[in-house]
Design an enzyme around this catalytic site. Structure first.
Site, short mmCIF file in Angstrom:
data_model
loop_
_atom_site.label_atom_id
_atom_site.label_comp_id
_atom_site.label_asym_id
_atom_site.label_seq_id
_atom_site.Cartn_x
_atom_site.Cartn_y
_atom_site.Cartn_z
N ASP A 171 -2.42 1.15 7.99
CA ASP A 171 -1.37 1.90 7.73
C ASP A 171 -0.18 1.29 8.69
O ASP A 171 0.79 2.35 9.23
CB ASP A 171 -1.37 3.34 7.63
N SER A 198 4.95 6.83 2.22
CA SER A 198 5.52 5.45 2.39
C SER A 198 4.88 4.33 1.64
O SER A 198 3.79 4.47 1.55
CB SER A 198 5.32 5.05 4.06
N ASN A 216 0.74 -1.18 -0.11
CA ASN A 216 0.09 0.00 -0.11
C ASN A 216 1.01 1.22 -0.03
O ASN A 216 1.82 1.31 0.48
CB ASN A 216 -0.86 0.07 1.33
N HIS A 267 0.89 5.17 1.42
CA HIS A 267 0.19 5.91 2.33
C HIS A 267 0.97 7.55 2.35
O HIS A 267 2.30 7.28 2.43
CB HIS A 267 0.19 5.33 3.75
#
Ligand code: GRF
Length: 233
Positions: A148, A139, A110, A112
Site C-alpha cells: 500500500d 486510494s 491497486n 486500498h
C-alpha cells in the site's frame, strides 16, 4: 479510438471492485478491456461473477508451488498469456514478490480502502475509527514492493459520520471504491498518468482536481464524479 489496453485483474475473494471494472469496460468508449481474471483462491466468489460476464479466468493457487517466487512466476505467465498489458489488483490478498512488482512497475495498480498514506494494511476502517478521523476514503496507487505504498493516482473521500459502525463506514467506502477504480484505470489506460520514481506524473491533464473525488457535503455518502470526468487531454 486507439486500441483498448488489455487488463488482468487479480483477486482473492468477493470481487466487487473487479465487477466495477468489468462493468466500466463493457462501455464502448472505455479505453481498457478485461482480458482475464486470476485468483489465488479457488473459492473466490469473484470467479463466478467473472464467468457470468463471459470473462476468462484462472486459478493459480499458492499451495501448488514450492516458493512464492514460483507462484508469482506462474501468475506472470497466466497474465502474459492472456495478452494483458496492465494489471489491476482488486482485493488480491498476497504481497507480490519484488521481482514480479519490478516487471510490472508502472503498469500495475491497486485499490486500498483508506486515504493513503494513512491506514495501510489490514482493517483500515477500524484504524480510521480508532484514529477519530472525520474524513476517510479510498486510494488507487501504483504498486511498489512495499504494501500500500506506491505513488497515488486517485483518491475518493467520504465522511466519517458520528456513530458510524465499522460496517457502515466500510460500505460507504466500498461504494466510493466502485466509482474510483474505473476512473483511475481509465487514466492509466489512456496514458494520462505514469509512474516516475516515487511520484505519479499527470500527463496532459489540465484539471487541477485530476484524480480527486470528494463528498460535496457530509450528508452525501459519495461522491461527485465530475472532477475526474473533467480530465481532458
Ligand atoms: C476492497 O475494499 C479493496 O479496496 C481491498 O480489498 C477489498 C476487496 O473487496 N483491497 P472486493 O473483493 O473488491 O469486493
Amino acid at each position: 479510438m486507439s486500441a483498448r489496453k488489455k487488463v488482468a485483474i487479480l483477486i482473492s475473494g468477493r470481487g466487487s471492485n473487479m465487477a466495477a471494472l468489468i462493468q466500466a469496460a463493457a462501455e464502448r468508449d472505455y479505453p481498457a478491456e478485461i482480458a482475464v481474471v486470476i485468483s489465488d483462491n479457488p473459492d473466490a466468489t469473484g470467479l463466478k461473477l467473472a464467468a457470468s460476464k463471459g470473462i476468462a479466468s484462472g486459478v493459480v493457487e499458492r499451495k501448488n508451488f514450492q516458493s512464492k517466487a514460483a507462484h508469482d512466476e506462474a501468475i506472470d505467465q497466466a497474465v502474459r498469456s492472456a495478452g494483458a498489458e496492465l494489471i489491476a489488483l482488486a482485493g488480491y490478498m498476497r504481497l507480490l514478490s519484488r521481482s514480479f512488482v519490478e516487471k510490472w512497475q508502472g503498469r500495475m495498480i491497486n485499490i486500498h480502502p483508506s486515504l493513503l498514506p494513512l491506514f495501510k494494511g489490514l482493517v483500515p476502517h477500524r484504524q480510521a475509527l480508532a484514529a477519530g478521523v472525520r474524513v476517510h476514503g479510498a486510494s488507487v496507487h501504483f504498486v511498489t514492493p512495499d504494501m500500500d505504498d506506491g505513488p497515488i493516482i486517485a483518491q475518493a473521500a467520504v465522511p466519517v459520520l458520528v456513530g458510524d459502525s465499522e460496517a457502515e463506514l466500510t460500505a460507504r467506502v466500498l461504494k466510493a471504491e466502485h466509482q474510483l477504480y474505473p476512473v483511475a484505470l481509465r487514466m492509466l489506460a489512456e496514458g494520462k498518468v505514469r509512474m516516475e520514481g516515487d511520484r505519479t506524473q499527470f500527463v496532459s491533464v489540465n484539471d487541477t482536481s485530476a484524480g480527486m473525488i470528494a463528498a460535496p457535503s457530509p450528508a452525501d455518502d459519495v461522491l461527485d464524479l465530475q472532477h475526474l470526468a473533467r480530465i481532458t487531454p
